[in-house]
Design an enzyme around this catalytic site. Structure first.
Site, mmCIF file in Angstrom:
data_model
loop_
_atom_site.group_PDB
_atom_site.id
_atom_site.type_symbol
_atom_site.label_atom_id
_atom_site.label_comp_id
_atom_site.label_asym_id
_atom_site.label_seq_id
_atom_site.Cartn_x
_atom_site.Cartn_y
_atom_site.Cartn_z
ATOM 1 N N ASP A 104 -4.723 1.276 -3.136
ATOM 2 C CA ASP A 104 -6.033 1.555 -3.740
ATOM 3 C C ASP A 104 -5.813 2.169 -5.123
ATOM 4 O OD1 ASP A 104 -8.676 2.162 -4.195
ATOM 5 O OD2 ASP A 104 -8.820 3.729 -2.681
ATOM 6 N N CYS A 108 -11.369 -0.854 -7.593
ATOM 7 C CA CYS A 108 -12.650 -0.613 -8.263
ATOM 8 C C CYS A 108 -12.711 -1.433 -9.550
ATOM 9 C CB CYS A 108 -12.832 0.880 -8.560
ATOM 10 S SG CYS A 108 -11.511 1.562 -9.543
ATOM 11 N N GLU A 120 0.994 9.593 -3.758
ATOM 12 C CA GLU A 120 -0.039 9.955 -4.732
ATOM 13 C C GLU A 120 0.590 10.767 -5.861
ATOM 14 O OE1 GLU A 120 -3.495 9.719 -5.362
ATOM 15 O OE2 GLU A 120 -3.054 11.137 -6.962
HETATM 16 N N1 SAH Z 1 -7.212 6.072 -1.827
HETATM 17 C C1 SAH Z 1 -7.844 7.252 -2.348
HETATM 18 C C2 SAH Z 1 -7.752 7.399 -3.872
HETATM 19 C C3 SAH Z 1 -8.017 6.154 -4.668
HETATM 20 S S1 SAH Z 1 -8.243 6.436 -6.397
HETATM 21 C C4 SAH Z 1 -9.278 7.322 -1.896
HETATM 22 O O1 SAH Z 1 -9.823 6.318 -1.460
HETATM 23 O O2 SAH Z 1 -9.878 8.390 -1.977
HETATM 24 C C5 SAH Z 1 -6.681 6.146 -7.083
HETATM 25 C C6 SAH Z 1 -5.699 7.267 -6.873
HETATM 26 O O3 SAH Z 1 -4.465 6.880 -7.481
HETATM 27 C C7 SAH Z 1 -6.071 8.609 -7.514
HETATM 28 O O4 SAH Z 1 -6.000 9.621 -6.543
HETATM 29 C C8 SAH Z 1 -5.013 8.812 -8.605
HETATM 30 O O5 SAH Z 1 -4.660 10.172 -8.775
HETATM 31 C C9 SAH Z 1 -3.857 8.019 -8.053
HETATM 32 N N2 SAH Z 1 -2.870 7.511 -9.015
HETATM 33 C C10 SAH Z 1 -3.074 7.111 -10.287
HETATM 34 N N3 SAH Z 1 -1.935 6.638 -10.823
HETATM 35 C C11 SAH Z 1 -0.974 6.740 -9.862
HETATM 36 C C12 SAH Z 1 0.410 6.410 -9.806
HETATM 37 N N4 SAH Z 1 1.025 5.887 -10.861
HETATM 38 N N5 SAH Z 1 1.065 6.634 -8.663
HETATM 39 C C13 SAH Z 1 0.434 7.171 -7.580
HETATM 40 N N6 SAH Z 1 -0.858 7.510 -7.584
HETATM 41 C C14 SAH Z 1 -1.567 7.300 -8.698
#
Ligand code: SAH
Length: 391
Positions: free
Chosen positions: A319, A346, A272
């Site tokens: 995700d 989403c 993350e």
């Molecule tokens: N799986 C989690 C969050 C999904 S939302 C849940 O279901 O609650 C998408 C997530 O990706 C967010 O927490 C965002 O901070 C993260 N994110 C966005 N760009 C990213 C990147 N380049 N690398 C890793 N994480 C990222």
């Protein structure tokens, strides 16, 4: 102005703000009709890729959002208004009542507006960079009933701070924490980098899929927990994990999916980008006594490129945000040869785009499902299981 209403029979909403606020594109339509439109939308996007069964709708699609955000503004008649930006503009549409947001948070918003007036707080003006109060963010743990109020201000100085907090808590003793977030940036980001806890713990906790999660102001957490539980359970079932499996939970946020899946897996690695979310995830592993999971604070693509050079993984659950994944991530994903990939999204458009890359890379789509996490709005959430084709 007419009142917003929810029709218990056909589960439609009527909302006088819908036209300007832009969130509820399907206001006025029966919920069944809306779900059919969403089915058709998905069918079109995944044409030639895979079929989806009928989207899983929500039983009672009203007051479902556990997160409420409002911009604070004002005009000659009303010194304080709260609401959303009219689509594509910076005009604030005053929203006094919202049928998709938590009711208790709506009531707190009412109180905040009158307190801002009586404390003579001025709305922050983005052009002049003057004024005090800029955004309000509220989050509620639907299971725990904990409520967090985040007051986003243009400056650190908080006039009559103690009296204000006292008045707010007297009106709403159900609030468990209040945070001031300072944002004097020119960007459209809601939260700035500095948070000051004014009351309580500075975060809330919620229970999802039987696990307890800490959620900080800037961490991502799904806004419709009832539907999210169904989605996550389906995704974890699709992953069909065994105790021998190494699972990567990519774009893991506060660790919800990885933690919920950890009991069935050998080891789990969560990745993350948001530092605050990773911190929450690490605490969440401890909170739930999970020891076979670790979290990495890195860009998911960069992490996977380095990981692919030395390791394999059996299953990857991904995700990503609305923009979808990246070519680097998908390339490396193919290199680490997981036997199963579960892709939660989403945004079906970017998901379909990325699935095509994985199909070219040797994967086939085995199962797909859609969940309505955002009733009355145009958004849908989908999950797709892919497996590696035998060579
Ligand atoms: N799986 C989690 C969050 C999904 S939302 C849940 O279901 O609650 C998408 C997530 O990706 C967010 O927490 C965002 O901070 C993260 N994110 C966005 N760009 C990213 C990147 N380049 N690398 C890793 N994480 C990222």
């Amino acid at each position: 102005m007419a009142k917003s209403t929810f029709n218990e029979t056909d589960k439609s909403i009527q909302c006088p703000y819908a036209l300007n606020c832009g969130a509820c594109s399907y206001a006025g339509m029966t919920y069944e009709g809306e779900l059919k439109v969403k089915d058709a939308q998905i069918k079109k996007i995944f044409e030639g890729l895979c079929d989806f069964p009928h989207i899983n709708g929500m039983y009672r699609p009203v007051y479902y959002r556990n997160k409420v955000h409002a911009v604070v503004s004002g005009n000659k008649e009303n010194p304080i208004i709260t609401g959303t930006y009219e689509e594509g503009t910076h005009n604030v549409v005053a929203v006094k009542q919202c049928l998709i947001e938590d009711k208790q948070c709506n009531d707190i918003m009412d109180t905040l507006r009158s307190l801002f007036v009586s404390f003579k707080y001025k709305p922050y003006d983005e052009d002049t960079k003057r004024g005090f109060i800029r955004h309000i963010l509220m989050r509620k743990g639907f299971s725990t009933k904990e409520i967090m109020v985040v007051l986003v201000t243009g400056e650190v100085m908080f006039p009559s701070k103690n009296n204000f907090i006292k008045a707010l808590l007297e009106a709403h003793p159900e609030i468990t924490t209040i945070v001031q977030n300072v944002n004097n940036m020119g960007s459209s980001m809601v939260l700035g980098s500095r948070s000051i806890v004014l009351y309580g713990k500075g975060y809330i906790e919620d229970v999802l899929c039987g696990f307890r999660f800490r959620i900080s102001p800037s961490s991502f957490y799904q806004i419709n927990p009832a539907q999210t539980e169904k989605l996550y359970k389906a995704a974890i079932k699709m992953a069909d994990l065994t105790k021998k499996d190494t699972l990567i939970d990519a774009y893991c946020g506060i660790g919800t999916i990885g933690i919920a899946a950890s009991k069935s897996a050998g080891q789990v690695i969560g990745v993350e980008l948001n530092r605050e979310a990773v911190h929450d995830a690490q605490i969440n592993a401890q909170l739930n006594n999970i020891s076979n999971i670790k979290f990495v604070n890195e860009d998911a693509g960069e992490f996977l490129v380095a990981y692919a050079a030395r390791h394999k993984a059996d299953v990857v659950i991904m995700d990503p945000p609305r923009s979808g994944s990246t070519p680097e991530f998908l390339d490396s994903l193919i290199k680490i040869t997981p036997s199963r990939i579960v892709y939660i999204s989403c945004n079906p458009e970017t998901q379909a785009r990325d699935l095509k890359v994985l199909v070219k890379g040797g994967y086939e789509i085995k199962q797909a499902a859609a969940y309505d996490l955002f009733p009355h709005t145009s958004h849908v959430e989908s999950v797709v299981l892919m497996s590696r084709k035998e060579k």
